[in-house]
Design an enzyme around this catalytic site. Structure first.
Site, PDB file in Angstrom:
ATOM      1  N   CYS A   4       0.850  -1.201   0.000  1.00 14.26           N
ATOM      2  CA  CYS A   4       0.000   0.000   0.000  1.00 14.26           C
ATOM      3  C   CYS A   4       0.882   1.247   0.000  1.00 14.26           C
ATOM      4  O   CYS A   4       1.706   1.427   0.899  1.00 14.26           O
ATOM      5  CB  CYS A   4      -0.915  -0.030   1.224  1.00 14.26           C
ATOM      6  N   HIS A  46      -4.214   0.699   8.571  1.00 15.79           N
ATOM      7  CA  HIS A  46      -4.686   0.480   7.196  1.00 15.79           C
ATOM      8  C   HIS A  46      -6.166   0.128   7.212  1.00 15.79           C
ATOM      9  O   HIS A  46      -6.569  -0.921   7.723  1.00 15.79           O
ATOM     10  CB  HIS A  46      -3.884  -0.620   6.504  1.00 15.79           C
ATOM     11  N   HIS A  98      -6.402   2.924   0.755  1.00 11.98           N
ATOM     12  CA  HIS A  98      -6.118   3.234   2.157  1.00 11.98           C
ATOM     13  C   HIS A  98      -6.910   4.512   2.385  1.00 11.98           C
ATOM     14  O   HIS A  98      -6.626   5.539   1.746  1.00 11.98           O
ATOM     15  CB  HIS A  98      -4.616   3.441   2.359  1.00 11.98           C
ATOM     16  N   HIS A 100      -8.659   7.901   2.834  1.00 10.54           N
ATOM     17  CA  HIS A 100      -8.074   9.245   2.943  1.00 10.54           C
ATOM     18  C   HIS A 100      -9.168  10.281   2.718  1.00 10.54           C
ATOM     19  O   HIS A 100     -10.063  10.088   1.905  1.00 10.54           O
ATOM     20  CB  HIS A 100      -6.947   9.435   1.929  1.00 10.54           C
TER      21      HIS A 100
HETATM   22  P1  5GP Z   1      -8.425   8.664  -4.650  1.00  8.37           P
HETATM   23  O1  5GP Z   1      -8.764   8.755  -6.114  1.00  8.37           O
HETATM   24  O2  5GP Z   1      -8.045   7.260  -4.242  1.00  8.37           O
HETATM   25  O3  5GP Z   1      -9.473   9.276  -3.765  1.00  8.37           O
HETATM   26  O4  5GP Z   1      -7.203   9.613  -4.451  1.00  8.37           O
HETATM   27  C1  5GP Z   1      -5.882   9.192  -4.414  1.00  8.37           C
HETATM   28  C2  5GP Z   1      -5.040  10.441  -4.397  1.00  8.37           C
HETATM   29  O5  5GP Z   1      -3.747  10.094  -4.012  1.00  8.37           O
HETATM   30  C3  5GP Z   1      -4.957  11.123  -5.764  1.00  8.37           C
HETATM   31  O6  5GP Z   1      -5.424  12.466  -5.647  1.00  8.37           O
HETATM   32  C4  5GP Z   1      -3.469  11.053  -6.098  1.00  8.37           C
HETATM   33  O7  5GP Z   1      -2.998  12.221  -6.740  1.00  8.37           O
HETATM   34  C5  5GP Z   1      -2.817  10.838  -4.741  1.00  8.37           C
HETATM   35  N1  5GP Z   1      -1.601  10.036  -4.783  1.00  8.37           N
HETATM   36  C6  5GP Z   1      -1.445   8.842  -5.420  1.00  8.37           C
HETATM   37  N2  5GP Z   1      -0.198   8.377  -5.221  1.00  8.37           N
HETATM   38  C7  5GP Z   1       0.438   9.287  -4.437  1.00  8.37           C
HETATM   39  C8  5GP Z   1       1.757   9.350  -3.889  1.00  8.37           C
HETATM   40  O8  5GP Z   1       2.607   8.479  -4.078  1.00  8.37           O
HETATM   41  N3  5GP Z   1       2.068  10.455  -3.144  1.00  8.37           N
HETATM   42  C9  5GP Z   1       1.152  11.442  -2.901  1.00  8.37           C
HETATM   43  N4  5GP Z   1       1.558  12.482  -2.150  1.00  8.37           N
HETATM   44  N5  5GP Z   1      -0.111  11.404  -3.388  1.00  8.37           N
HETATM   45  C10 5GP Z   1      -0.454  10.338  -4.146  1.00  8.37           C
HETATM   46 ZN    ZN Z   2      -2.304   1.291   3.736  1.00  7.80          ZN
END
Ligand code: 5GP
Ligand code: ZN
Length: 113
Positions: A4, A46, A98, A100
Site C-alpha cells: 500500500c 490500514h 487506504h 483518505h
Molecule cells: P483517490 O482517487 O483514491 O481518492 O485519491 C488518491 C489520491 O492520491 C490522488 O489524488 C493522487 O494524486 C494521490 N496520490 C497517489 N499516489 C500518491 C503518492 O505516491 N504520493 C502522494 N503524495 N499522493 C499520491
Molecule cells: Zn495502507
C-alpha cells in the site's frame, strides 16, 4: 499492508510532503493537486474505505478526529475555506485503497455542487 503506497508514506519508505503527523494520523500534500492547496489526511492503521470500515465506536471516533483535523490543517495551510472529499470504492473514484480525506481549496472559482 506491504503493497500500500500510503502505508509506505506512513513508514517513510517513499517520500511525501508531510504537513502533519501524530500517533494516529498523517497528512501530506497530494502529488497531483486539483487546487492551490490539496492535501490528504490518512489514519496510520490500514483501513480500505467507508464501504468496508467497521461501524463501531472506535472507528467512528477515529473518523471524527480525522475529520476535525481538516479545519485545523486547512487554516495552517492558509485556507479560509476548503472542500473535503472521500472517494469510496472503484465506482466512487477511489484509486488508493487506504482511506483518505481529500482537503483542498485556495482557488476562487469553486464549482457549485
Ligand atoms: P483517490 O482517487 O483514491 O481518492 O485519491 C488518491 C489520491 O492520491 C490522488 O489524488 C493522487 O494524486 C494521490 N496520490 C497517489 N499516489 C500518491 C503518492 O505516491 N504520493 C502522494 N503524495 N499522493 C499520491
Ligand atoms: Zn495502507
Amino acid at each position: 499492508m506491504s503493497d500500500c503506497i500510503f502505508c509506505k508514506i506512513i513508514n517513510k519508505e517513499i517520500p511525501a510532503t508531510i504537513i502533519y503527523e501524530d500517533d494516529r494520523f498523517v497528512a501530506f500534500k497530494d502529488i497531483n493537486p486539483i487546487d492551490k492547496v490539496h492535501f490528504l489526511i490518512i489514519p496510520k492503521t490500514h483501513e480500505e474505505n467507508l464501504l468496508t470500515a467497521k461501524n463501531d465506536l472506535a472507528t467512528r471516533e477515529m473518523f471524527g478526529e480525522m475529520l476535525m483535523l481538516a479545519p485545523k490543517l486547512a487554516k495552517k495551510e492558509g485556507l479560509e475555506g476548503f472542500r473535503t472529499m472521500i472517494n469510496s470504492g472503484v465506482k466512487g473514484g477511489q484509486e488508493v485503497f487506504h482511506i483518505h480525506f481529500h482537503v483542498y481549496g485556495g482557488s476562487d472559482h469553486l464549482r457549485k455542487i
